[in-house]
Design an enzyme around this catalytic site. Structure first.
Site, PDB file in Angstrom:
ATOM      1  CB  THR A  37      -0.912   0.020   1.241  1.00 20.22           C
ATOM      2  OG1 THR A  37      -1.547   1.303   1.369  1.00 20.22           O
ATOM      3  CG2 THR A  37      -0.128  -0.231   2.516  1.00 20.22           C
ATOM      4  CG  ASP A  38      -1.063   5.030  -0.902  1.00 19.49           C
ATOM      5  OD1 ASP A  38      -1.619   4.352  -0.012  1.00 19.49           O
ATOM      6  OD2 ASP A  38      -1.643   5.974  -1.485  1.00 19.49           O
ATOM      7  CD  GLU A  39      -3.174   3.918   4.553  1.00 16.06           C
ATOM      8  OE1 GLU A  39      -2.982   4.062   5.778  1.00 16.06           O
ATOM      9  OE2 GLU A  39      -4.282   3.612   4.072  1.00 16.06           O
ATOM     10  CE1 TYR A  45      -3.644  -2.148   5.900  1.00 21.54           C
ATOM     11  CE2 TYR A  45      -3.471   0.201   5.456  1.00 21.54           C
ATOM     12  CZ  TYR A  45      -3.543  -1.102   4.998  1.00 21.54           C
ATOM     13  OH  TYR A  45      -3.495  -1.359   3.658  1.00 21.54           O
ATOM     14  CE  LYS A 103      -0.616  -4.471   3.037  1.00 24.15           C
ATOM     15  NZ  LYS A 103      -0.989  -5.774   2.410  1.00 24.15           N
TER      16      LYS A 103
END
Length: 323
Positions: free
Chosen positions: A128-130, A152, A156
């Site tokens: 994810t970009d997060e 979260y 990831k």
């Protein structure tokens, strides 16, 4: 001459992105069969793929990626793995991080170990970009520093780096994609776009965090599916590929576009206290994958209209999920 049918193991295929990907992939690749391993948590639903019941190249197995026994059994039968399975809702991770750490980190470890044991030919991790955290200006590229800000995104990031370590240490054939915010059919209605659509359809206001000025880059889920498959076919092992839609919008602008489509005015916005540690802006530099030949195909305005129409036309899917 008959094509050899290969087997690909997809984890979390009953979730939002995973189910869209499986439907796309089976239609695109006639020489693959899919085994879908999914725990069927609240957001992973067999209904997402009910149209594939009886498909000769699709098999569903209920199970947990943290279960070494079932993972090894399925990896042993497969040539490739695409790992979607994850707990993914930021607000839930803030309320209770433990499940996120177990599924997202330990579950990835279990898969990697099985892939190493049975010499899997390709392991594609959906990140994810997060993992990059927030950025006020400019864009994140694949070599940018990682600075996740929620339980979260930390989970990831940990899984993402674990995959990298298995490539560097063991030579496992790893590929990683990091996509921006997805939207489209079959997205669980706790996420902002389906939440706002289904609220307005029930004449309920939409809860907008803080000032609504936080910015996200949005990608239609089918564009992400083509990007993932493109990396699967053309990516270089050990490399990371950003997949973005190039649709940066402040949350308030996104909200007003949904209001307009459903013929509601701004009085339907309900400001709420901001999320803890709310990232200000996500933005991806996708030069790397575009140089290889991939481009998003869906116009944002058309895609959001199609998404709204899907929820309008499929209350059977989302109404049982609304409290």
């Amino acid at each position: 001459m008959t094509k050899k049918i290969k087997t690909i193991l997809i984890t979390g295929g009953c979730g939002f992105i995973g189910s869209n990907f499986i439907r796309y992939f089976l239609a695109k690749h006639s020489n693959y069969r899919i085994i879908n391993l999914d725990k069927l948590t609240y957001a992973g639903r067999k209904e997402n793929l009910k149209d594939l019941a009886g498909h000769p190249r699709y098999k569903f197995i209920k199970g947990d990626v943290c279960d070494k026994k079932i993972v090894e059994l399925l990896v042993k039968k497969s040539e490739e793995i695409i790992h979607f399975a994850a707990e993914s809702h930021v607000d839930r991770s803030i309320e209770g991080p433990e499940t996120f750490l177990r599924t997202n980190i330990f579950g990835t470890y279990v898969l990697l170990e099985a892939a190493r044991k049975y010499k899997i030919k390709k392991f594609l991790f959906i990140s994810t970009d997060e993992v990059y955290g927030s950025i006020k200006s400019g864009k994140f590229c694949e070599t940018s520093n990682l600075a996740p800000n929620s339980p979260y995104s930390v989970s990831k990031t940990s899984a993402d780096l674990l995959c990298r370590a298995y490539f560097k240490t063991y030579g496992l054939p790893i590929l990683i994609t990091r996509s921006s915010n997805n939207f489209g059919p079959y997205q669980f209605p706790e996420k902002v776009i389906p939440l706002f659509i289904t609220n307005l359809m029930r004449n309920k206001k939409v809860p907008l965090y803080g000032t609504g000025k936080n910015v996200r880059d949005w990608i239609y889920v089918l564009d992400n599916c083509t990007g993932i498959d493109f990396v699967r076919q053309h990516g270089k092992f050990g490399e990371i590929y950003n997949i973005g839609g190039g649709n940066e919008l402040p949350n308030v602008v996104l909200t007003k576009s949904i209001l307009k489509a459903l013929k509601k005015d701004n009085s339907w916005i309900q400001p709420v206290a901001d999320r803890l540690g709310h990232d200000w802006r996500y933005a991806l530099d996708c030069t790397k994958i575009k140089k290889l030949g991939w481009q998003p195909k869906y116009n944002f305005e058309k895609a959001i209209d199609e998404t709204i129409k899907w929820y309008v036309n499929n209350p059977w899917w989302w109404k049982p999920l609304i409290k």
